[in-house]
Design a protein around this motif. Structure first.
Motif, PDB file in Angstrom:
ATOM      1  N   ARG A  86      16.635  32.785  39.799  1.00 24.56           N
ATOM      2  CA  ARG A  86      16.873  32.563  38.379  1.00 24.56           C
ATOM      3  C   ARG A  86      15.584  32.078  37.737  1.00 24.56           C
ATOM      4  NH1 ARG A  86      20.946  34.255  34.841  1.00 24.56           N
ATOM      5  NH2 ARG A  86      21.066  32.828  33.061  1.00 24.56           N
ATOM      6  N   GLY A  87      15.162  32.777  36.676  1.00 27.42           N
ATOM      7  CA  GLY A  87      13.921  32.397  36.026  1.00 27.42           C
ATOM      8  C   GLY A  87      13.848  32.904  34.610  1.00 27.42           C
ATOM      9  N   LYS A 112       8.206  39.599  20.755  1.00 33.37           N
ATOM     10  CA  LYS A 112       7.444  39.924  21.944  1.00 33.37           C
ATOM     11  C   LYS A 112       8.393  40.336  23.061  1.00 33.37           C
ATOM     12  CE  LYS A 112       3.590  36.787  20.950  1.00 33.37           C
ATOM     13  NZ  LYS A 112       2.792  35.638  21.459  1.00 33.37           N
ATOM     14  N   ALA A 113       8.024  41.385  23.766  1.00 36.81           N
ATOM     15  CA  ALA A 113       8.901  41.918  24.812  1.00 36.81           C
ATOM     16  C   ALA A 113       8.060  42.490  25.939  1.00 36.81           C
ATOM     17  CB  ALA A 113       9.819  42.990  24.248  1.00 36.81           C
ATOM     18  N   LYS A 226      13.408  34.991  27.822  1.00 33.44           N
ATOM     19  CA  LYS A 226      14.824  35.123  28.145  1.00 33.44           C
ATOM     20  C   LYS A 226      15.056  34.757  29.608  1.00 33.44           C
ATOM     21  CE  LYS A 226      18.680  38.370  28.016  1.00 33.44           C
ATOM     22  NZ  LYS A 226      19.136  39.738  27.644  1.00 33.44           N
ATOM     23  N   GLU A 227      16.119  34.003  29.865  1.00 29.35           N
ATOM     24  CA  GLU A 227      16.450  33.596  31.221  1.00 29.35           C
ATOM     25  C   GLU A 227      17.347  34.646  31.867  1.00 29.35           C
ATOM     26  OE1 GLU A 227      18.032  29.636  33.630  1.00 29.35           O
ATOM     27  OE2 GLU A 227      18.481  29.887  31.489  1.00 29.35           O
ATOM     28  N   SER A 254      19.801  40.752  35.786  1.00 31.59           N
ATOM     29  CA  SER A 254      21.098  40.553  35.149  1.00 31.59           C
ATOM     30  C   SER A 254      21.118  39.216  34.430  1.00 31.59           C
ATOM     31  CB  SER A 254      22.214  40.606  36.195  1.00 31.59           C
ATOM     32  OG  SER A 254      23.462  40.293  35.626  1.00 31.59           O
ATOM     33  N   ASN A 255      22.046  39.120  33.449  1.00 29.80           N
ATOM     34  CA  ASN A 255      22.278  37.854  32.752  1.00 29.80           C
ATOM     35  C   ASN A 255      23.203  36.932  33.538  1.00 29.80           C
ATOM     36  OD1 ASN A 255      20.745  38.606  30.446  1.00 29.80           O
ATOM     37  ND2 ASN A 255      22.470  39.817  29.696  1.00 29.80           N
ATOM     38  N   LEU A 256      23.862  37.438  34.577  1.00 32.02           N
ATOM     39  CA  LEU A 256      24.818  36.655  35.346  1.00 32.02           C
ATOM     40  C   LEU A 256      24.113  35.804  36.388  1.00 32.02           C
ATOM     41  CD1 LEU A 256      27.443  39.491  36.028  1.00 32.02           C
ATOM     42  CD2 LEU A 256      27.387  37.912  34.097  1.00 32.02           C
TER      43      LEU A 256
END
Length: 389
Positions: A86-87, A112-113, A226-227, A254-256
């Motif tokens: 997770r980061g 920014k992306a 974004k995490e 993933s966001n999970l």
């Protein structure tokens, strides 16, 4: 439901119920087998995710060092392990300087992306038109023609870091090469523009061809900061950890978190298991019923064929005996067949009712292209054998 949808349902129902449901049974059996295979794959992925350690970027090196001490006797690399990390998304530095990030800028939101995806979809109508019967046929097999999509994606190298630590001494490099997993992108632009009609559009509509009615523009990005969670095989390259996707897992970025992934995979395995059991049982029942019905029909057809052959043989022998008796005996005057002049008149034509031919000649008259009575020349449909009481 539109006209072509009703036609599609009617055709599919007739095909599915063919041979007393054998086609439907085979289709359900195929679905059941696919469900079982997916269950095995998902169950294996669930076990791998459960056993994989869930760590932060700063704790990654210690996990890799422990795994190298535990797997010195294995054939796999000691510096390679399935890990859930997770980061926070961060741009990768250029020439080792954090002041020169390699970053993409969104065209619409100026954010920014590290991943920028632009999609343009042309939406077509479904009106059949005045001569649109061809659209119904095409819609059964080519519904994807109603939308044409063009997509472009740009990526730059990026890393995952601990969001609360600065400077980022520990980081994880993300390698997207060969990955076909869905990405946790955020939609920053969504716009649907109507397309103005033209004379050519009118001709397309008149003859039932699909014509464009709208243009959908979308822009999705993976923003910096974004995490997210990375699930994959982590290796050490020149002392720097790098994560790559695992083809056996349904997740990569993933966001999970780990608990949410385990819950989702556990739900998938239960759904796939019970769907395979239920659909497999239903397919077995339908196929068994179809086999039983077709076996009985085949036995009935065989019995009817044998009885018909016996009846035909008996009738042929009786007819031969009767003809032989007529030829050997005397035929009353005026009772000879008007065609062969050898056998007695025994068959009457319908609908005229003339009794002028023997059974053999009556059959030959019926087999003509335009059968007509030899007396009145009226078209006949069939003949009836007349028996003396």
């Amino acid at each position: 439901m539109s006209v072509h949808d009703q036609a599609a349902v009617a055709v599919l129902s007739q095909v599915a119920l063919a041979a007393d449901g054998a086609v439907l049974g085979l289709a359900l059996a195929y679905i059941a087998v696919r469900s079982v295979l997916k269950f095995k794959t998902t169950s294996s992925a669930l076990n791998k995710v459960k056993n994989a350690p869930f760590v932060t970027v700063s704790d990654l090196r210690s996990v890799l060092s422990n795994s190298s001490d535990e797997s010195t006797d294995t054939d796999t690399s000691a510096e390679e392990r399935l890990v859930i990390v997770r980061g926070v998304v961060e741009t990768k530095s250029v020439n080792g300087s954090w002041k020169k990030p390699n970053v993409l800028i969104s065209h619409e939101s100026n954010e920014k992306a590290v991943i920028l995806q632009r999609t343009q979809t042309c939406i077509y109508n479904e009106w059949r038109g005045f001569f649109g019967w061809t659209s119904d046929f095409r819609s059964l097999f080519a519904r994807h023609w109603k939308e044409q999509e063009s997509s472009s994606i740009r990526t730059v190298p990026f890393i995952l870091v601990d969001g609360l630590k600065w400077p980022h001494t520990d980081y994880l490099t993300v390698n997207l090469d060969g990955s076909k997993h869905p990405l946790p992108l955020t939609t920053v632009y969504h716009n649907l523009q109507p397309i103005s009609a033209s004379p050519y559009t009118f001709l397309q509509a008149f003859f039932g061809h699909e014509y464009p009615v709208g243009l959908l523009d979308e822009e999705k990005i993976l923003p910096v900061g974004k995490e997210i969670t990375a699930v994959g095989v982590v290796t050490l390259k020149s002392g720097i950890p790098e994560v790559m996707s695992c083809k056996d897992l349904p997740f990569f970025l993933s966001n999970l978190n780990k608990d949410q992934m385990v819950t989702e995979l556990d739900f998938r395995t239960k759904v796939l298991l019970w769907s395979g059991v239920v659909i497999g049982t239903l397919a077995t029942g339908i196929l068994g019923y179809a086999v039983f019905r077709n076996w009985n029909r085949w036995k009935e057809w065989r019995q009817r064929s044998q009885i018909q052959q016996q009846n035909d043989a008996e009738e042929a022998s009786e007819a031969e005996a009767e003809v032989a008796g007529e030829e050997d005996g005397d035929i009353p005057e005026g009772q000879l067949c008007v065609i062969c002049l050898m056998r007695q008149r025994r068959s009457a034509f319908i609908p005229c009712g003339h009794l002028v031919c023997c059974p053999r000649c009556a059959v030959s008259v019926e087999r003509d292209l335009s059968p007509k009575c030899p007396v009145c020349r009226q078209t006949i449909r069939t003949s009836v054998r007349i028996y003396d009481s």
